[in-house]
Write a protein that holds these residues in place. Structure first.
Motif, short mmCIF file in Angstrom:
data_model
loop_
_atom_site.label_atom_id
_atom_site.label_comp_id
_atom_site.label_asym_id
_atom_site.label_seq_id
_atom_site.Cartn_x
_atom_site.Cartn_y
_atom_site.Cartn_z
N VAL A 1 -40.50 -24.38 10.59
CA VAL A 1 -41.01 -24.20 11.94
C VAL A 1 -40.49 -25.29 12.87
O VAL A 1 -40.16 -25.03 14.04
N ALA A 2 -40.40 -26.52 12.36
CA ALA A 2 -39.94 -27.65 13.18
C ALA A 2 -38.51 -27.43 13.69
O ALA A 2 -38.11 -28.03 14.69
N LYS A 3 -37.74 -26.59 13.01
CA LYS A 3 -36.38 -26.28 13.47
C LYS A 3 -36.40 -25.28 14.63
O LYS A 3 -35.44 -25.20 15.40
N ALA A 4 -37.50 -24.52 14.73
CA ALA A 4 -37.58 -23.48 15.75
C ALA A 4 -38.32 -23.93 17.00
O ALA A 4 -38.12 -23.39 18.08
N MET A 5 -39.19 -24.94 16.87
CA MET A 5 -39.98 -25.40 18.02
C MET A 5 -40.38 -26.85 17.84
O MET A 5 -40.36 -27.39 16.73
N ASP A 6 -40.72 -27.48 18.95
CA ASP A 6 -41.18 -28.87 18.94
C ASP A 6 -42.68 -28.88 18.70
O ASP A 6 -43.46 -28.40 19.53
N GLU B 1 -37.36 -12.08 13.65
CA GLU B 1 -36.10 -11.45 14.04
C GLU B 1 -35.55 -12.05 15.33
O GLU B 1 -34.39 -12.47 15.40
N LYS B 2 -36.37 -12.13 16.36
CA LYS B 2 -35.90 -12.57 17.67
C LYS B 2 -36.07 -14.07 17.90
O LYS B 2 -35.48 -14.63 18.82
N GLY B 3 -36.92 -14.70 17.08
CA GLY B 3 -37.18 -16.12 17.26
C GLY B 3 -38.10 -16.43 18.43
O GLY B 3 -38.27 -17.60 18.80
N GLU B 4 -38.71 -15.40 19.01
CA GLU B 4 -39.61 -15.60 20.13
C GLU B 4 -40.89 -16.29 19.67
O GLU B 4 -41.44 -15.98 18.61
N ILE B 5 -41.39 -17.20 20.50
CA ILE B 5 -42.57 -17.99 20.16
C ILE B 5 -43.72 -17.59 21.08
O ILE B 5 -43.59 -17.61 22.31
N THR B 6 -44.84 -17.21 20.48
CA THR B 6 -46.04 -16.86 21.23
C THR B 6 -47.12 -17.89 20.91
O THR B 6 -47.46 -18.10 19.74
N PHE C 1 -49.49 -19.20 12.44
CA PHE C 1 -50.18 -20.44 12.05
C PHE C 1 -51.08 -20.95 13.16
O PHE C 1 -51.02 -20.50 14.31
N ILE C 2 -51.93 -21.90 12.79
CA ILE C 2 -52.72 -22.64 13.76
C ILE C 2 -52.33 -24.11 13.64
O ILE C 2 -52.05 -24.61 12.56
N MET C 3 -52.32 -24.78 14.79
CA MET C 3 -51.99 -26.19 14.80
C MET C 3 -52.91 -26.92 15.78
O MET C 3 -53.49 -26.30 16.68
#
Length: 298
Positions: A58-63, A118-123, A87-89
Motif C-alpha cells: 500500500v505504501a507504494k501506492a499512497m502516502d 486494476e485502476k489504482g484509484e484510491i477512495t 483497510f482502515i487506518m
C-alpha cells in the motif's frame, strides 16, 4: 567395541571426532534453517504477517503520512478479477511516549480506504471518529450486496456500502446524531433474585418505542444479582454484527446491549448475562427498525 570398530572399518569408514563435530554442526545448521523457514511461512500467513506485507504494498501506492494501518484485506470486491485493498487506518494514541514500553489506547482520525487493484484509484472516507484499540473491520456479503462494518467494544460503529466507487454511509443516512441504542433501566428485588428490565428509546427516530417491562426470575438460573453490576454502556451498543436473521438471503444489522456484568475479576469467559437484541433491516442504504427483544442467558 572391538567388533563394532572392525565392522566400521570393513565399511571403509574412518571415524574421527572432527568429522563427528562437522556432522553435528551440519545437523544443527539445517535444523535452524528448517525452523526459520517454518516460522517465516507461519508469520507470512498470520494476520500480523499479512498486514506487514500488505502495508508495504500500500505504501507504494499512497502516502500513509503518520497513519497506521489497523486492519487490511486484499480481496476482489468489484468482481473485476483484480485484488483490491480494503483497510482502515488512523493515528495511534499510546499510553506513553516510548513505543516499546507503551500500548495503543485508541486510534484518532480513522479513515476507511479502498485501492482499486486494476485502476489504482484510491477512495478515502473519513469516519470523523476515534476508535478504541480493539477496533475491527469486517466484510460481509449477502446475495446482492457487500458491506463493510467498523466497530469497537465501546459502541462506536460505522457501516458502509460501495456504489460505483463511492462510499455510502448507511448509519450516516439513518441518523445525523450519535447512533445509540435503547437506554436500559433495571430494578431488582430485595432478595437479589428477580430482575425487571425496561427500555426507553428517548425519541430516537430509528428505534421504536418499547413500553413493556420484562421480568426475570434469576433464582431458576442459580444467579445472585449481588455478583453482578449493571452495564456502564446504558445506551451504547456492546456488540454489532450482520446476520441473515430471517434466512431470506439478505443480511440484517444486529446490535446487542449487555445487561449485567460479572464482578469476579478472575473470570475471563461468560462475563455477561442478559442482552437487548435490536435488529434492523438494511433498506435503501438506511437502517430500518425490525424488532427488539430482551432475553436472559448465561
Amino acid at each position: 567395541m572391538k567388533i563394532i570398530s572392525e565392522f566400521i572399518k570393513s565399511l571403509g569408514f574412518t571415524f574421527s571426532f572432527r568429522r563427528l563435530k562437522r556432522a553435528i554442526l551440519l545437523v544443527i545448521l539445517f535444523s535452524i534453517i528448517g525452523v526459520g523457514v517454518y516460522l517465516f511461512y507461519e508469520f507470512e500467513a498470520s494476520e500480523s504477517g499479512l498486514r506487514f506485507i500488505y502495508t508495504h504494498e500500500v505504501a507504494k501506492a499512497m502516502d500513509l503520512e503518520d497513519n497506521t494501518i489497523i486492519k487490511i484485506y486484499k480481496k476482489d470486491i468489484n468482481n473485476d478479477r483484480n485484488q483490491d485493498f480494503v483497510f482502515i487506518m488512523g493515528k495511534e494514541q499510546r499510553s506513553g511516549d516510548n513505543a516499546l514500553n507503551s500500548i495503543v489506547e485508541l486510534y484518532k482520525d480513522v479513515e476507511f480506504v479502498v485501492i482499486d487493484g486494476e485502476k489504482g484509484e484510491i477512495t478515502k472516507y473519513k469516519t470523523q471518529k476515534e476508535f478504541k484499540s480493539d477496533v475491527a473491520l469486517q466484510i460481509y456479503e449477502d446475495e446482492e450486496e457487500m458491506y463493510f462494518l467498523i466497530s469497537d467494544l465501546s459502541g462506536n460503529v460505522e457501516l458502509y456500502n460501495l456504489y460505483y466507487g463511492d462510499v455510502i454511509d448507511i448509519i450516516g443516512n439513518t441518523t445525523d446524531k450519535e447512533f445509540l441504542g435503547y437506554t436500559i433501566y433495571t430494578n431488582k428485588d430485595d432478595k437479589n433474585s428477580k430482575l425487571e428490565v425496561s427500555l426507553d428509546n428517548f425519541e430516537k427516530e430509528y428505534l421504536k418505542e418499547y413500553t413493556k417491562t420484562k421480568k426475570f426470575d434469576l433464582s431458576e438460573l442459580g444467579i445472585n444479582l449481588l455478583d453482578y453490576r449493571e452495564t456502564y454502556l446504558r445506551d451504547r451498543f456492546s456488540k454489532v454484527e450482520l446476520n441473515d436473521v430471517d434466512n431470506d438471503g439478505a443480511l440484517e444489522f444486529v446490535a446487542y446491549q449487555y445487561l449485567l456484568y460479572d464482578l469476579d475479576d478472575t473470570k475471563q469467559e461468560n462475563k455477561t448475562i442478559g442482552e437487548v437484541k435490536t435488529v434492523f433491516e438494511i433498506k435503501d442504504n438506511k437502517l430500518k427498525f425490525s424488532k427488539v427483544e430482551i432475553k436472559m442467558q448465561d
